[in-house]
Scaffold this active site. Structure first.
Site, PDB file in Angstrom:
ATOM      1  N   HIS A   1      54.219 -15.459 102.414  1.00 34.46           N
ATOM      2  CA  HIS A   1      55.398 -16.322 102.615  1.00 34.46           C
ATOM      3  C   HIS A   1      54.965 -17.617 103.301  1.00 34.46           C
ATOM      4  O   HIS A   1      54.246 -17.594 104.294  1.00 34.46           O
ATOM      5  CB  HIS A   1      56.521 -15.609 103.372  1.00 34.46           C
ATOM      6  CG  HIS A   1      56.219 -15.238 104.795  1.00 34.46           C
ATOM      7  ND1 HIS A   1      56.442 -16.125 105.837  1.00 34.46           N
ATOM      8  CD2 HIS A   1      55.744 -14.106 105.346  1.00 34.46           C
ATOM      9  CE1 HIS A   1      56.104 -15.517 106.978  1.00 34.46           C
ATOM     10  NE2 HIS A   1      55.671 -14.293 106.710  1.00 34.46           N
TER      11      HIS A   1
ATOM     12  N   ASP B   1      50.784 -16.375 110.358  1.00 41.72           N
ATOM     13  CA  ASP B   1      52.031 -15.798 109.840  1.00 41.72           C
ATOM     14  C   ASP B   1      52.850 -16.893 109.182  1.00 41.72           C
ATOM     15  O   ASP B   1      53.671 -17.516 109.810  1.00 41.72           O
ATOM     16  CB  ASP B   1      52.795 -15.150 110.986  1.00 41.72           C
ATOM     17  CG  ASP B   1      54.051 -14.427 110.535  1.00 41.72           C
ATOM     18  OD1 ASP B   1      54.226 -14.234 109.313  1.00 41.72           O
ATOM     19  OD2 ASP B   1      54.865 -14.082 111.394  1.00 41.72           O
TER      20      ASP B   1
ATOM     21  N   GLU C   1      61.475 -15.719 104.698  1.00 41.26           N
ATOM     22  CA  GLU C   1      61.025 -14.393 105.135  1.00 41.26           C
ATOM     23  C   GLU C   1      61.464 -14.127 106.566  1.00 41.26           C
ATOM     24  O   GLU C   1      61.972 -13.050 106.879  1.00 41.26           O
ATOM     25  CB  GLU C   1      59.492 -14.297 105.006  1.00 41.26           C
ATOM     26  CG  GLU C   1      58.956 -12.877 105.107  1.00 41.26           C
ATOM     27  CD  GLU C   1      58.634 -12.417 106.514  1.00 41.26           C
ATOM     28  OE1 GLU C   1      58.345 -11.224 106.702  1.00 41.26           O
ATOM     29  OE2 GLU C   1      58.688 -13.234 107.464  1.00 41.26           O
ATOM     30  N   GLU C   2      61.239 -15.101 107.448  1.00 47.20           N
ATOM     31  CA  GLU C   2      61.474 -14.878 108.877  1.00 47.20           C
ATOM     32  C   GLU C   2      62.952 -14.661 109.204  1.00 47.20           C
ATOM     33  O   GLU C   2      63.291 -14.129 110.250  1.00 47.20           O
ATOM     34  CB  GLU C   2      60.894 -16.033 109.713  1.00 47.20           C
ATOM     35  CG  GLU C   2      59.378 -16.209 109.576  1.00 47.20           C
ATOM     36  CD  GLU C   2      58.550 -15.047 110.139  1.00 47.20           C
ATOM     37  OE1 GLU C   2      59.148 -14.054 110.607  1.00 47.20           O
ATOM     38  OE2 GLU C   2      57.315 -15.129 110.092  1.00 47.20           O
TER      39      GLU C   2
ATOM     40  N   ASP D   1      50.532 -10.340 104.460  1.00 47.54           N
ATOM     41  CA  ASP D   1      51.353 -10.881 105.550  1.00 47.54           C
ATOM     42  C   ASP D   1      51.120 -10.124 106.860  1.00 47.54           C
ATOM     43  O   ASP D   1      52.043  -9.862 107.623  1.00 47.54           O
ATOM     44  CB  ASP D   1      52.839 -10.864 105.159  1.00 47.54           C
ATOM     45  CG  ASP D   1      53.700 -11.518 106.229  1.00 47.54           C
ATOM     46  OD1 ASP D   1      53.164 -12.353 106.992  1.00 47.54           O
ATOM     47  OD2 ASP D   1      54.900 -11.171 106.322  1.00 47.54           O
TER      48      ASP D   1
ATOM     49  N   HIS E   1      54.481 -15.242 116.234  1.00 44.23           N
ATOM     50  CA  HIS E   1      55.735 -15.935 116.556  1.00 44.23           C
ATOM     51  C   HIS E   1      55.643 -16.738 117.854  1.00 44.23           C
ATOM     52  O   HIS E   1      56.643 -16.897 118.553  1.00 44.23           O
ATOM     53  CB  HIS E   1      56.907 -14.941 116.656  1.00 44.23           C
ATOM     54  CG  HIS E   1      57.233 -14.255 115.374  1.00 44.23           C
ATOM     55  ND1 HIS E   1      58.293 -13.401 115.245  1.00 44.23           N
ATOM     56  CD2 HIS E   1      56.646 -14.296 114.146  1.00 44.23           C
ATOM     57  CE1 HIS E   1      58.347 -12.932 114.004  1.00 44.23           C
ATOM     58  NE2 HIS E   1      57.345 -13.462 113.327  1.00 44.23           N
TER      59      HIS E   1
END
Lengths: 509, 509
Positions: free
Chosen positions: B327, B339, B373-374, B401, B472
């Site tokens: 992604h 990520d 995605e997130e 991922d 994140h």
């Protein structure tokens, strides 16, 4: 790719590793050697530590197999075993279990960072002074001296071209500020001083960014300490340096820096290694980066600060002194739990615990909590100046300023005979696993003046392989501290001070 | 103290580990199992990973010793060895050496973070679309869908009593903002939901702070995902959660959160584990903490975003498709190198490299770069909705991922026969050391819809033990990426796609 690098550890201020420029800092030139530690670092960020290499290059006393301790002295040392075990039991599993962590947490939670010149440092000294009195320690007093007074104020850094991004920074101690609206300029990235000197025209009018490849603290720290003046010399208008750490989660690390008196002063700050590497890549691709740097930093006139002293006065020869010490001042980021709240608290607790256990050795056990360390060992120098010409006789000075993680022994400076004696003393600590003796003393920056004068000095050895992950950053908090390790440090420190205070002999010098 | 804990890894969004509340997110309920990894964490911050325990609880096919591959099939698979080696050589030591890192760096340096709904994501999609055309990929196009549009804006958090300290925070995705002048309230710290439910009166009117002890991502993430509504239910006016990470250098980690539709919405953010622990200690000492929380967060109407598709069309059976995917969207902190920039780039490169090497397999090799995605796998769901009822036949869907660190194999979902086949295929990769096959597929969140529908799916296995250190957070940058590991990931991904595209057989299902 795994590459072999060396990392100095046991160092908490630039003053411990750099060659100073200014004359006032002549005393920094004292030559002292650090433990060197083998670390495997891959080409980017990951790091794996090699415990087996710990202190691998530290010089161990070559005469260690020739040590001849007299049977009488050996017997005397061995008779302290019961007191050592009593102290260890009290701290590790008795009433004092966990209290070191709790006290360090209360200090750092209550006052936060304790920068020299701040009211927080003053309040924390006052708080511990009151606690010293409540614990019935003796000779509780402050010893005043002058130290630099630098204040960070607001600061910010933006990448404004090729795209806008807020960047983390920490201005370096003693840096001048920028004009109110900041500095807008192109970045010029170099990986070493030679590249800068070879390209003076590329640096002129720019913000020089130092992006050295991590090898060791001692190699990296020179860019932080001297980067600004070197950049100013070729016409740069500010300088930024990749943080002095082998590992980062986008974390900037501050520290002191020193202007060359003959060069005009330009603003200077640390940035994350992530951003330094990014600026390097932009430059390598031929893209121009424009930065907007604002620093509100101010240098004020010298401030009067103080070392805090408290003790258990010797029952027999009170004029002979065992010093246990740390520095209570910290940087203004994080809360200085590791650098050097931990060292301060375990040192402050040594006479407290002796008092609680009603152990009053022949010599005085004195805690000294230094200030002004991060600005260049000002408290340590003041203490030496005041006491080295007094009638006191110093048996040994101990400092803990390289972490209070799991302890495993002592680094020590003293002659061969003294080393043999210390080796015998440490053999009492087999139950704590703190029997290792390495030479010379390292991790005791405030006591190097005494070391140079030939007085025996020692510093705590502990498993501090991650030290620079947190050093001088927001990450220096209670979260890195471990309850059990702190207990062990306190027990070791207290019992060691007790034996050296009780001894029938003076440590040879 | 060393305690034994479990940590889920290979997970990049809350959606992969939580039980959703709202009906719209029904599809999150798809039941999928993650690899569980044994990690030793001491009671504070340090962490040591046990590589030997990697995937220790993953179910390996119990029939693995019973695998019977026909001699013909085995011969066919083995004949691809030369193409596999050709691809590996080209990427690891040929003209393509280092290019994966360079391309990923160019993506992340040029566009930075690529949040769904941002112009940066749109620009990066457009940039890769143009590159797809330049590389003469086929069927290059975007597939549009709707996704939530949340914007962080300014946010700040201060401890204002017992002392003033600026605290790091990251608002959680989908959180509402505070009033303009923020919220001033007492903190009430809990370590689990039970404590909250047992003390509703203590939570009323307060800012609830979740400070769970780290055990695993799956255990911790529920406080991030559901903490706000649970706190609002007992009258709290905001909630904060200790960042979902086993290790911190004062680093907050964001992520999506979900309001319970039946409860009013309160602002919610992540804080550092350092600060969560500090607030806990204040409370344990009986001291009241007042916090000032400001969040400018806004939820906008759904935004139209897109998945990017490009391919090498199959020379023989183009309607049969091997999907390689990642992604392209990221969080709005760091630059999403890990990520999931890395997974996106190695997937995008598979058809590019096949083209460069003039390898055109029988089936279509299609890169899909998902978005949204997130915010909850919106791109993955849109792709499934559009393509699962088309005339295409999906041989397998692969996603990366969970990092592009050193690769060592594939996690896979498929029936026993398919597992045997994949095992034989992976045996071709001994020179890359990517021969490990574990079941089920994990680390491919966008393709779980296919997994549930019974289509074979696979995800990249790689040495991602430090994944949650950066996940994140601002620390998700190129600095965590390794040039050589990225080359290996690209080579493995490309060669695997090639074989599965070229195969004479359809993977059994």
């Amino acid at each position: 790719m795994i590459i072999k690098i060396f990392a100095i550890f046991c160092i908490t201020s630039y003053a411990k590793a750099i060659q100073p420029i200014s004359e006032e800092n002549e005393y920094f030139k004292i030559n002292f050697v650090y433990a060197i530690n083998d670390i495997n670092v891959n080409s980017t960020n990951s790091i794996s530590m090699d415990y087996s290499g710990l202190n691998s290059t530290t010089k161990i006393n070559s005469n260690e197999n020739d040590c001849k301790i007299s049977p009488e002295l050996s017997d005397e040392i061995n008779k302290y075993k019961s007191e050592v075990e009593k102290i260890i039991k009290y701290v590790l599993s008795g009433d004092f279990k966990g209290k070191t962590f709790d006290l360090l947490a209360e200090l750092t939670d209550t006052f936060g960072a304790r920068m020299t010149g701040s009211k927080e440092l003053e309040s924390s000294i006052e708080w511990l002074k009151k606690k010293s009195e409540e614990e019935n320690l003796e000779n509780v007093h402050s010893e005043y001296f002058k130290a630099p007074h630098w204040v960070r104020n607001n600061e910010s850094l933006y990448l404004v071209r090729p795209r806008r991004q807020k960047m983390s920074l920490l201005g370096l101690g003693s840096s001048v500020g920028t004009p109110n609206d900041g500095i807008w300029a192109e970045a010029f990235v170099v990986t070493n001083f030679q590249q800068l000197e070879d390209n003076p025209l590329k640096a002129k009018g720019k913000i020089v960014v130092y992006n050295p490849t991590w090898t060791s603290y001692s190699e990296m720290v020179k860019y932080r300490a001297h980067g600004a003046s070197k950049a100013a010399k070729v016409g740069a208008i500010a300088s930024l340096v990749s943080s002095v750490t082998p590992f980062s989660i986008y974390s900037p690390h501050t520290g002191w820096q020193m202007y060359d008196k003959t060069i005009h002063k330009i603003p200077t700050a640390s940035i994350t290694k992530e951003d330094a590497q990014m600026l390097q890549r932009f430059q390598d691709r031929g893209e121009t980066c424009i930065l907007h740097l604002h620093m509100g930093a101010q240098n004020f006139p010298e401030v009067t600060v103080r070392n805090l002293v408290s003790e258990v006065t010797g029952r027999d020869i009170p004029e002979e002194v065992v010093v246990v010490s740390g520095h209570l001042d910290s940087w203004d980021v994080g809360v200085g739990a590791m650098d050097d709240g931990g060292g301060s608290i375990i040192s402050w607790l040594a006479p407290v615990i002796l008092r609680k256990l009603e152990l009053k050795p022949r010599r005085t056990i004195r805690t000294v909590l230094f200030s002004g360390e991060e600005q260049g060992l000002h408290g340590g120098k003041a203490y030496f100046d005041l006491h080295s010409k007094s009638n006191e006789k110093f048996q040994i000075l101990l400092e803990s300023d390289s972490g209070t993680f799991n302890p495993f022994g002592l680094s020590f400076s003293g002659n061969n005979e003294a080393q043999c004696l210390m080796k015998e003393v440490l053999s009492l600590f087999d139950s704590l696993n703190t029997t290792k003796l390495v030479m010379p003393m390292e991790g005791g920056p405030d006591i190097i003046f005494w070391e140079k004068a030939g007085i025996p000095t020692g510093a705590l050895l502990n498993s501090n392989d991650d030290y620079f992950f947190y050093h001088h950053s927001e990450g220096d908090t209670m979260t890195v501290e471990d309850r059990e390790s702190l207990d062990k440090c306190t027990a070791f420190w207290t019992a060691l001070a007790y034996i050296l205070g009780e001894f029938n002999v003076t440590i040879p010098r």
